[in-house]
Design an enzyme around this catalytic site. Structure first.
Site, mmCIF file in Angstrom:
data_model
loop_
_atom_site.group_PDB
_atom_site.id
_atom_site.type_symbol
_atom_site.label_atom_id
_atom_site.label_comp_id
_atom_site.label_asym_id
_atom_site.label_seq_id
_atom_site.Cartn_x
_atom_site.Cartn_y
_atom_site.Cartn_z
ATOM 1 N N ASP A 109 -2.273 10.055 -7.979
ATOM 2 C CA ASP A 109 -0.855 10.059 -7.623
ATOM 3 C C ASP A 109 -0.078 9.151 -8.586
ATOM 4 O O ASP A 109 -0.543 8.063 -8.907
ATOM 5 C CB ASP A 109 -0.757 9.531 -6.175
ATOM 6 C CG ASP A 109 0.578 9.785 -5.533
ATOM 7 O OD1 ASP A 109 1.278 10.714 -5.959
ATOM 8 O OD2 ASP A 109 0.917 9.041 -4.583
ATOM 9 N N GLU B 17 6.896 15.063 -12.307
ATOM 10 C CA GLU B 17 8.117 14.757 -11.547
ATOM 11 C C GLU B 17 9.328 14.800 -12.457
ATOM 12 O O GLU B 17 9.306 14.332 -13.589
ATOM 13 C CB GLU B 17 7.989 13.373 -10.889
ATOM 14 C CG GLU B 17 9.229 12.981 -10.074
ATOM 15 C CD GLU B 17 8.996 11.753 -9.188
ATOM 16 O OE1 GLU B 17 7.844 11.516 -8.770
ATOM 17 O OE2 GLU B 17 9.974 11.045 -8.908
HETATM 18 ZN ZN LIG Z 1 5.254 9.670 -4.546
#
Ligand SMILES: [Zn+2]
Length: 277
Positions: free
Chosen positions: A81, A133
């Site tokens: 992550d 992202e």
């Molecule tokens: Zn996150």
């Protein structure tokens, strides 16, 4: 059964559901999440974030996560992550992680694009998918402020996904990491537009603490991975506090077990919603 990020997101797509992605910085979290997933018979993602490094170094917890995934009765993806450095990503790949998130969201667009492309090239020879992202959440992982949210632009997202070749995109649409102080207002129309323009599975960060209605609407609009941790972790704390108020506990392992059971129940509740049960 260990599966990669692409495979698990495909399962979610076929079921029109979302896979829960839970951080597992200790054995109690790993047990809690995998036991809940096995009881419900749903695919699941277990994640490691760099911020947990002081308590759970990737080099030590990583192999435990991969081993646990291999022995699980349900499909499990082991995911890195919010990775910001390539050496850390390489470490995860060498351990056998099957998903990585490259997070260049704080970088200028061109730099995020170039680095994300590099991440995609890096995983090519591994059984691994890439999430990236674009845009910025209201708070960074671990609670530090990023200076306010920047919602993801759908057209820019389309170009970003096409030019990088990523497998999943985490857009910014109103969620934040950590515990919510007020109910989050989500731009779910934006999620739908981004899903349509990119054709990719989308990821919700800051997923714990969102209402069941918003989860369901988000999944209808294209969310296929929901990151969930803070509220599960807090459930563990609450269980420990209750036990200590009730009993004179001698052994730490009894506290750990109480936390595990509470986190398992919380994770199961979330998984039910994500799976549309
Ligand atoms: Zn996150």
């Amino acid at each position: 059964m260990l599966v990669n990020l692409v495979e698990i997101l495909k399962m979610a797509e076929e079921r029109k559901s979302a896979a829960g992605a839970f951080n597992t910085p200790n054995l109690e979290c790993i047990h809690a999440v995998l036991h809940a997933a096995e009881r419900l018979n749903v695919p699941v993602i277990i994640s490691h974030a760099e911020l947990h490094e002081p308590a759970a170094p990737l080099a030590e917890i990583g192999p435990v996560m991969v081993e646990a995934a291999k022995h699980a009765k349900v499909p499990v993806c082991v995911h890195l992550d919010h990775c910001e450095t390539f050496s850390y990503m390489q470490q995860a790949l060498d351990i056998g992680f099957t998903g990585v998130m490259y997070d260049g969201s704080v970088l200028p667009y061109e730099e995020n694009l170039a680095n994300t492309r590099k991440a995609v090239a890096m995983v090519k020879h591994y059984n691994c998918g890439v999430e990236a992202e674009l845009g910025a959440l209201a708070s960074r992982e671990g609670g530090a402020s990023s200076g306010g949210p920047v919602y993801t632009d759908p057209d820019q997202a389309e170009a970003f996904c096409r030019e990088t070749g990523i497998d999943a995109l985490a857009p910014s649409f109103g969620t934040a990491h950590g515990i919510y102080k007020s109910r989050p207002v989500l731009d779910l129309d934006r999620v739908k537009t981004i899903a349509e323009k990119t054709g990719l599975p989308l990821v919700m960060h800051g997923g714990s603490g969102v209402s069941p209605e918003d989860y369901r609407a988000g999944i209808r609009n294209g969310l296929r991975k929901i990151n969930y941790y803070s509220y599960m972790a807090r459930a563990g704390v609450n269980a420990v506090r209750e036990l200590l108020e009730k009993e004179d506990v001698t052994f730490f392992h009894d506290l750990a077990l109480a936390a595990e059971k509470a986190m398992e129940a919380d994770a199961e509740k979330a998984m039910r919603v994500f799976a549309g049960m």
